[in-house]
Design an enzyme around this catalytic site. Structure first.
Site, short mmCIF file in Angstrom:
data_model
loop_
_atom_site.label_atom_id
_atom_site.label_comp_id
_atom_site.label_asym_id
_atom_site.label_seq_id
_atom_site.Cartn_x
_atom_site.Cartn_y
_atom_site.Cartn_z
N GLY A 11 44.24 90.85 47.75
CA GLY A 11 43.99 92.36 47.46
C GLY A 11 43.13 92.18 46.34
O GLY A 11 42.73 93.58 46.08
N VAL A 12 42.64 91.41 45.79
CA VAL A 12 41.54 91.30 44.73
C VAL A 12 40.23 91.64 45.31
O VAL A 12 39.74 91.00 46.32
CB VAL A 12 41.35 89.90 43.85
N PRO A 15 32.69 91.09 43.91
CA PRO A 15 31.33 91.43 44.42
C PRO A 15 31.03 90.45 45.52
O PRO A 15 31.36 89.25 45.50
CB PRO A 15 30.70 91.26 43.35
N ASP A 45 29.19 82.64 39.03
CA ASP A 45 29.87 81.41 39.78
C ASP A 45 29.25 80.13 38.97
O ASP A 45 28.05 79.88 38.74
CB ASP A 45 29.58 81.16 41.12
N TYR A 50 28.96 71.45 36.10
CA TYR A 50 27.51 71.90 35.95
C TYR A 50 27.31 71.72 34.57
O TYR A 50 25.99 71.77 33.90
CB TYR A 50 27.49 73.27 36.42
N LYS A 75 35.15 76.05 38.86
CA LYS A 75 35.46 75.30 39.88
C LYS A 75 35.96 73.84 39.06
O LYS A 75 35.55 73.51 38.02
CB LYS A 75 34.60 74.55 40.83
N HIS A 108 36.85 72.06 43.20
CA HIS A 108 35.27 71.62 43.91
C HIS A 108 34.92 71.03 45.25
O HIS A 108 34.13 71.01 45.81
CB HIS A 108 34.62 70.91 42.49
#
Length: 293
Positions: A11-12, A15, A45, A50, A75, A108
């Site tokens: 339900g979230v 975008p 994201d 990273y 992640k 990940h």
């Protein structure tokens, strides 16, 4: 669901088009994120591996956009798999990002060579979800067999499976399995950037089919590819550090591809993966220490 947003299986609302920061150097990440938010992106994201979560947090803070209006996903790297380690990975991520809650937290890699650790890590995500510390949980680079093993041993169906998808590598069977379970497919390297710097015969940016469609709309090949993802119901997270490209990649809501054009892009699939094989991601080869917050 509008074309701008996607409702996840819990339900979230998320975008559909996000901003990625894979391989974005830490020292330029904050500027890129701030610019993306200025342009209109509301999904960012990142990932522990990273090493730029702090830059993402700084860029969001500097943007002046309210925290509740930015969807943040990150992640957990394989080095932090395991129940307690993954709970601590959440603390490390939120500390660097400067937030108390994550909108989406993802594993990940499947780490099939040590899948018991993966299952323990996912159970930690379930705990974080139950405690309200994350709004949704998911996975990345999970193949059908990994999803089946996960679903058989855990309680919460992942909201997202983030995988390599672009016109030259579409993973249609994996996408079908995702859809069958109500899992959203989110595309990394959505415009085939990986085809331009790996040993590929040609890049998606030079593809005649994509360029011909782009010319019809006065758009770029990248914009056509992103439009294709959105119309096929996927989420996509293009990345760039150049302000003009950041803006271009978001300017995809003012045209619509025809069914014939969508089909012609679907037909470009080569079946050739650009990223590493999921089975090749092992602790022996890819273990790395994720710094504390």
């Amino acid at each position: 669901m509008s074309e701008n947003t996607i409702t996840l299986n819990n339900g979230v609302e998320m975008p559909a088009l996000g901003f990625g920061v894979f391989q974005t150097p830490p020292d330029v990440t904050s500027d890129a994120v701030e610019e993306a938010l200025r342009v209109g992106y509301r999904l960012v994201d990142t990932a522990a591996a990273y090493l730029n979560e702090r830059g993402v947090g700084d860029g969001i803070a500097r943007s002046g956009i309210a925290r509740d209006d930015v969807f943040i996903e990150t992640k957990v790297w394989i080095s932090d798999y395991g129940y307690d380690a993954t709970l601590h990975a959440f603390d490390k991520a939120t500390g660097k990002l400067g937030v108390e809650q994550l909108d989406l937290l993802i594993l990940h890699q499947a780490l099939p060579s040590a899948f018991d650790r993966t299952l323990d890590a996912y159970r930690a995500l379930e705990k974080l979800l139950a405690d309200g510390k994350v709004r949704a949980i998911g996975v990345s680079n999970f193949m059908p067999e990994h999803l089946e093993r996960l679903l058989a041993a855990t309680s919460v169906v992942p909201a997202v499976n983030q995988i390599e998808v672009h016109p030259y590598f579409q993973q249609t069977e994996l996408q079908r399995v995702d859809a069958e379970h109500g899992i959203l497919t989110q595309a990394w390297s959505p415009i085939g950037g990986i085809t331009s710097y790996r040993d590929s015969e040609k890049s998606t940016f030079e593809d005649p089919t994509l360029l011909a469609i782009a010319a019809e709309y006065g758009k770029s090949a990248a914009q056509v590819m992103l439009r294709w993802h959105l119309q096929r119901g996927r989420s996509a997270i293009p990345k760039s550090t150049k302000p003009e490209r950041i803006a271009e990649n978001f300017d995809v809501f003012d045209f619509e591809l025809t069914p014939e054009q969508l089909a012609s892009i679907d037909a470009l699939d080569t079946g050739v993966r650009g990223g590493p094989e999921p089975e090749a991601i092992t602790l022996e080869a890819f273990d790395r220490s994720i710094p504390e917050a």
